[in-house]
Scaffold this motif. Structure first.
Motif, PDB file in Angstrom:
ATOM      1  N   GLY A  44       0.812  -1.282   0.095  1.00  0.00           N
ATOM      2  CA  GLY A  44       0.085   0.131  -0.003  1.00  0.00           C
ATOM      3  C   GLY A  44       0.804   1.343   0.025  1.00  0.00           C
TER       4      GLY A  44
ATOM      5  N   ASN B 288      -2.976  -3.404  -1.943  1.00  0.00           N
ATOM      6  CA  ASN B 288      -3.613  -3.246  -0.691  1.00  0.00           C
ATOM      7  C   ASN B 288      -3.704  -4.380  -0.024  1.00  0.00           C
ATOM      8  OD1 ASN B 288      -4.549  -0.640  -1.330  1.00  0.00           O
ATOM      9  ND2 ASN B 288      -6.144  -1.566  -2.965  1.00  0.00           N
TER      10      ASN B 288
ATOM     11  N   HIS C 262      -5.683   2.528 -10.965  1.00  0.00           N
ATOM     12  CA  HIS C 262      -6.398   3.227  -9.887  1.00  0.00           C
ATOM     13  C   HIS C 262      -7.876   3.585 -10.337  1.00  0.00           C
ATOM     14  CE1 HIS C 262      -2.546   4.323  -7.529  1.00  0.00           C
ATOM     15  NE2 HIS C 262      -3.106   3.221  -6.753  1.00  0.00           N
TER      16      HIS C 262
ATOM     17  N   TYR D 275      -9.522   6.378  -5.029  1.00  0.00           N
ATOM     18  CA  TYR D 275      -8.309   5.715  -5.414  1.00  0.00           C
ATOM     19  C   TYR D 275      -7.593   6.685  -6.420  1.00  0.00           C
ATOM     20  CZ  TYR D 275      -8.020   1.361  -2.873  1.00  0.00           C
ATOM     21  OH  TYR D 275      -8.006   0.553  -1.828  1.00  0.00           O
TER      22      TYR D 275
ATOM     23  N   GLY E 287      -3.164   6.690  -4.537  1.00  0.00           N
ATOM     24  CA  GLY E 287      -2.865   5.552  -3.243  1.00  0.00           C
ATOM     25  C   GLY E 287      -2.276   6.322  -2.360  1.00  0.00           C
TER      26      GLY E 287
ATOM     27  N   THR F  63      -8.280   4.474   1.782  1.00  0.00           N
ATOM     28  CA  THR F  63      -9.042   3.442   2.267  1.00  0.00           C
ATOM     29  C   THR F  63      -9.914   4.155   3.505  1.00  0.00           C
ATOM     30  OG1 THR F  63      -7.157   2.880   3.679  1.00  0.00           O
ATOM     31  CG2 THR F  63      -7.826   1.470   1.677  1.00  0.00           C
TER      32      THR F  63
END
Lengths: 328, 324, 319
Positions: free
Chosen positions: A160, A192, B295, C141, C146, C244
């Motif tokens: 990550g 992830n 992404h 994202y 990220g 996240t």
């Protein structure tokens, strides 16, 4: 409704019993908070930490969130701080988010260290890690560069992008590789921490870049995933043996097969147990106002390298020769 | 004339066809992008192979959805079965026995879910969210967080064998999909599933034991997940309680929705959901292969879902026009 | 449905859940303060309040949705999305309050989109929010690539630690205000009545001339706005947003509603009971953390509790 209440009463009684067993005896209490609970990496760190706790006569509580989520981690630490602890060790999910919390803890007189992953801009006293991320990145980059003959395409695979240790290591590796004009880093793929994603990333990688010569993995899950994909590709005749070099951060327990098969020649590993163990000892030193000097020794580990505010427990390079001698 | 147009609309605005069209378009787009290896046999093989695991699971989800229920715990059940398979295989249990054990375990988990939902009448969202947390927690405790890997050579065939270049588990997926859908369409039991749908009242009037059907839907779904759990372990080579099946439920639900399976039950078929799975896999694969930042994968998938939902509501409107 | 006159003890079918939850709350406080010396400290209560405040705000608007027989499961991703948008704005120098306002606006747009899907296109809340869940997470994202978004002004960070009389955090005060307003809306206003009717029986509501679509649209938009509002506080406390962020909140939010007696097939609770449900869960998590109970067990217990609560023990009709 009655059954609901009974259920609740039952549950709370259960935790009464558990709770009374956890009451501290009035000695010091340290709280170590990993990124998440679950992976055996942390179970071993816990083992080391608790062992140190026993040797020193302090209570060590080891708990982390069930997902690698920084808000849950922060909630947990806040709750423990108000419980009253004297020492705090954190492997932060997010190095920035943890800064205010560390500052608060220090204001309250709690000694704070980070382990496994640092929060370099915070006020923590020390960071306990295997080796500096910079050094790691450089070593890994040098190794893979040599292995592919100093030219070709390399891909990075990581877990990550928020974890400090990965980012720092990747940046250092990238910098080192930029010294070789014939080497290109063509992709950086995060997974992830999902194993299937790592596997899929690796599969797609070798298809997207048919000239790929090397894959560098930055968390324990990446090299085995890449190695598995490569072995399957070799079996299917799509790759030649040795066409792609894989290395990076890994652990004997999940890389063993690939090391023995030769797909992985060398992985960069370290013992998380040492991290837990050392953290507790360092916290103890801080509490007792003892100095932490370069080369100080600990009962189970021996000499430790101290560089500024970083304490290195040492990397372990695992190859086919020594892979069976480890239990992690 | 109007009636004919309406009929045509109703027939072809069906979500499954729209989605298939979408998929073909997406494949086209990725294929013509410069410098990409997308349109190649090995790549297609990868896509099919990776889609198969989710594909098998989505058959189960379709069954649950047709019965008006939902399932968020699929990822956790996958983890449980995959880890269980891994442990057994490492202990030397023969592969066939492992497969059977895994299917059985999955069926038990599914039946537990089904019991909560059908007999204790807990709403499916809640029951499966709860069981997701419980199952994953139990799995973590049982395995001690260890990564299970290092499987023996004999375990390679479930996930890695091919017939003339086509992955075996993809063939398995096709066979299962056909079998299930055929049963649903042509056998009494299958028709009862559709009839019962999400409507307990009408089920009762038909003389269908709603609770039993719901439970069996979940149990069957669990069994299918068990199967794919073993295949997963064989394919990826490493499983663990906290890294396996993390995104599965979301992906599967998305695929089913894209594929036109109605969340209230009573409508939708396995092939639609299957195309949904394929589409999602193609998007992800295509993005990486075309060296676009992956992404975008989730965002694009989400956008497609929303689009598919919008289109499906158009389908509803056109039906209404028809007076149906 | 209207509260009885304040001089009569309001213990009836409707408010039973509230009293039960209150009793549970008191019970838990007693249990935890016995097992952990530091539970009853100002500091600890501060923690509980701060931690429950952000989710609490969202719980209230989700409760409105559930009361009207609909649901939104995209809260986690939506929260993450708003935090990221807010964070990016702050980083590019937008003034704190303007950024907050814009985030609420973003949330409103988000909610309005859901509302459009549900009210306009007649999709189900579940379905629409499932799609949004994935779309928003994906956008998270894309926006962050990220990496985490952090590095905010001290002024902004101080907001998350602001407290009145050193004991009541700003976010929790906001929550209380929201709860009070929400309760008044549900119990005393026309709209509250309309929502209750809608929740009881949609067809009846339609035939009573209630603008069903309009209400649903409003509720979803309000939900979005509240998420934007809550993200302001969350970001200030967390000092960082990543792709996240927000994951894992769905369970707690749904659990609070459930505990509060709400259900998709006819609710027995009201805003107050939902609030108490929220506090119960917050205290439980806090107590568990202090007892160093591993997080995995916490989730399991929560899962079991939810299941127990949601189980319809009355098997009157076998269907």
């Amino acid at each position: 409704m009655k059954r609901k209440m009974m259920g609740w009463i039952f549950v709370s009684m259960f935790f009464c019993i558990v709770g009374s067993a956890v009451r501290s005896e009035g000695g010091e209490t340290y709280f170590l908070c990993p990124k998440t609970l679950g992976p055996v990496y942390w179970t071993l760190a816990e083992r080391g930490a608790k062992a140190a706790g026993e040797e020193l006569g302090v209570e060590v509580i080891f708990n982390g969130p069930s997902e690698a989520n920084s808000s849950k981690q922060i909630n947990m630490i806040e709750d423990m701080l108000s419980k009253g602890i004297q020492g705090l060790g954190i492997s932060p999910n997010d190095a920035q988010a943890i800064k205010p919390l560390i500052a608060d803890a220090i204001d309250e007189g709690v000694s704070v260290v980070t382990f496994d992953s640092d929060a370099p801009e915070s006020k923590r006293a020390y960071y306990i890690g295997p080796a500096s991320d910079k050094q790691n990145g450089k070593d890994m980059a040098d190794y893979i560069a040599k292995k592919i003959g100093y030219k070709g395409e390399i891909a990075f695979m990581c877990g990550g992008l928020a974890a400090e240790n990965q980012v720092a290591t990747m940046n250092s590796a990238r910098e080192e590789l930029s010294k070789y004009p014939d080497i290109q880093v063509v992709a950086t793929l995060p997974s992830n921490n999902d194993m299937q994603k790592s596997y899929e990333n690796a599969t797609t990688l070798i298809k997207t870049y048919p000239d790929l010569k090397g894959i560098l993995g930055f968390t324990g899950g990446q090299p085995p995933a890449a190695a598995e994909v490569i072995e399957q590709a070799i079996a299917a005749g799509e790759l030649k043996k040795g066409q792609i070099v894989v290395t990076g951060v890994g652990f004997p327990s999940n890389c063993r097969k690939y090391i023995k098969n030769g797909t992985l020649e060398l992985i960069f590993s370290w013992e998380s147990e040492k991290l837990g163990y050392t953290s507790v000892y360092v916290l103890n030193k801080l509490r007792n106002k003892q100095p932490v000097e370069d080369g100080f020794t600990l009962p189970k580990i021996g000499k430790l390298n101290v560089e500024g505010t970083s304490i290195w427990t040492g990397m372990t390079l695992v190859t086919a020769e020594n892979v069976d001698s480890f239990d992690f | 004339m109007n009636a004919q147009i309406h009929q045509l609309k109703a027939r072809f605005l069906r979500q499954e066809y729209i989605v298939t069209l979408f998929t073909i378009m997406v494949v086209f787009v990725f294929s013509v992008l410069p410098g990409s290896n997308f349109y190649s046999l090995p790549n297609f093989r990868i896509i099919l192979s990776q889609a198969a695991i989710n594909g098998i699971c989505v058959i189960g989800l379709t069954l649950c959805l047709i019965m008006g229920g939902i399932d968020f715990s699929m990822g956790a059940v996958l983890a449980v079965c995959a880890c269980f398979s891994g442990i057994l295989v490492n202990r030397g249990v023969p592969v066939f026995a492992v497969l059977a054990a895994s299917v059985l375990t999955g069926m038990l988990c599914g039946a537990a879910n089904g019991f909560l939902i059908a007999y204790l009448r807990i709403a499916p969202i809640i029951a499966t969210l709860a069981s997701m947390y419980v199952l994953r927690g139990l799995c973590a405790i049982a395995t001690g967080g260890v990564w299970i890997s290092d499987f023996p050579e004999t375990f390679k065939w479930p996930g890695q064998s091919t017939y003339g270049g086509i992955p075996m588990h993809f063939v398995l997926w096709l066979v299962l999909a056909f079998a299930v859908q055929f049963t649903l369409n042509n056998f009494n039991i299958g028709r009862k599933f559709y009839a019962a749908g999400g409507n307990p009242e009408s089920a009762r009037l038909f003389g269908i034991d709603y609770a039993a059907y719901r439970l069996s839907a979940y149990a069957a779904s669990g069994a299918l997940i068990g199967l794919s759990g073993t295949i997963y372990a064989s394919m990826v080579g490493t499983v663990s309680a906290d890294t396996t099946g993390l995104n599965t439920s979301g992906d599967l639900l998305a695929a089913a929705l894209i594929g036109g399976v109605h969340i209230n039950g009573g409508k939708g078929n396995v092939f639609g959901a299957g195309i949904g799975v394929l589409l999602m896999r193609i998007i992800r694969n295509g993005l990486i292969i075309s060296k676009i930042s992956e992404h975008w994968a989730d965002a694009v998938t989400g956008a497609i879902i929303v689009l598919a939902l919008v289109l499906s509501s158009l389908e509803k409107f056109s039906q209404r026009e028809q007076g149906g | 449905m209207m509260k009885k006159s304040p001089f009569k003890f309001p213990f009836n079918e409707k408010t039973r859940v509230t009293w039960v939850l209150l009793a549970l709350l008191v019970g838990m406080v007693l249990v935890f303060s016995w097992t952990s010396e530091s539970f009853l400290s100002r500091r600890n209560f501060l923690n509980i309040m701060r931690q429950t405040a952000e989710t609490g705000m969202i719980v209230i608007t989700v409760a409105f949705l559930v009361l009207s027989r609909d649901i939104d499961i995209s809260m986690g991703s939506a929260l993450g999305f708003c935090c990221i948008v807010l964070g990016l704005m702050l980083k590019s120098g937008v003034d704190m309050y303007q950024a907050g306002f814009l985030t609420i606006l973003t949330g409103a747009v988000m909610g309005a989109f859901s509302g459009f899907l549900v009210a306009g296109l007649k999709l189900q809340g579940m379905v629409a929010s499932a799609g949004l869940l994935i779309l928003l997470r994906g956008l998270c994202y894309v926006l962050t690539k990220g990496y985490p978004v952090s590095g905010f002004s001290d002024e902004f960070l101080a907001l998350g630690r602001l407290r009145f009389w050193n004991v009541l955090p700003l976010s929790f005060t906001a929550l209380i205000v929201i709860v009070v307003i929400a309760h008044i809306i549900m119990e005393k206003t026309n709209i509250g009545l309309q929502i209750t009717v809608l929740g009881a029986n949609r067809t009846t509501a339609k035939f009573s001339g209630i603008g069903v679509d309009r209400i649903k649209f409003l509720l979803f938009t309000a939900n979005g706005m509240m998420i934007g509002f809550a993200s302001f506080f969350l970001l200030s406390r967390m000092a960082s947003a990543e792709a996240t962020t927000g994951q894992g909140y769905d369970l707690d939010i749904l659990a609070s509603c459930l505990l509060g007696g709400l259900s998709l097939s006819g609710s027995k609770g009201n805003i107050l009971s939902v609030f108490l449900g929220l506090m119960n869960i917050g205290i439980m998590r806090n107590g568990f953390n202090q007892l160093a109970i591993p997080a995995i067990y916490q989730d399991i217990v929560l899962g079991v509790v939810i299941a127990l609560n949601a189980a319809n023990w009355v098997r009157a009709r076998r269907e």
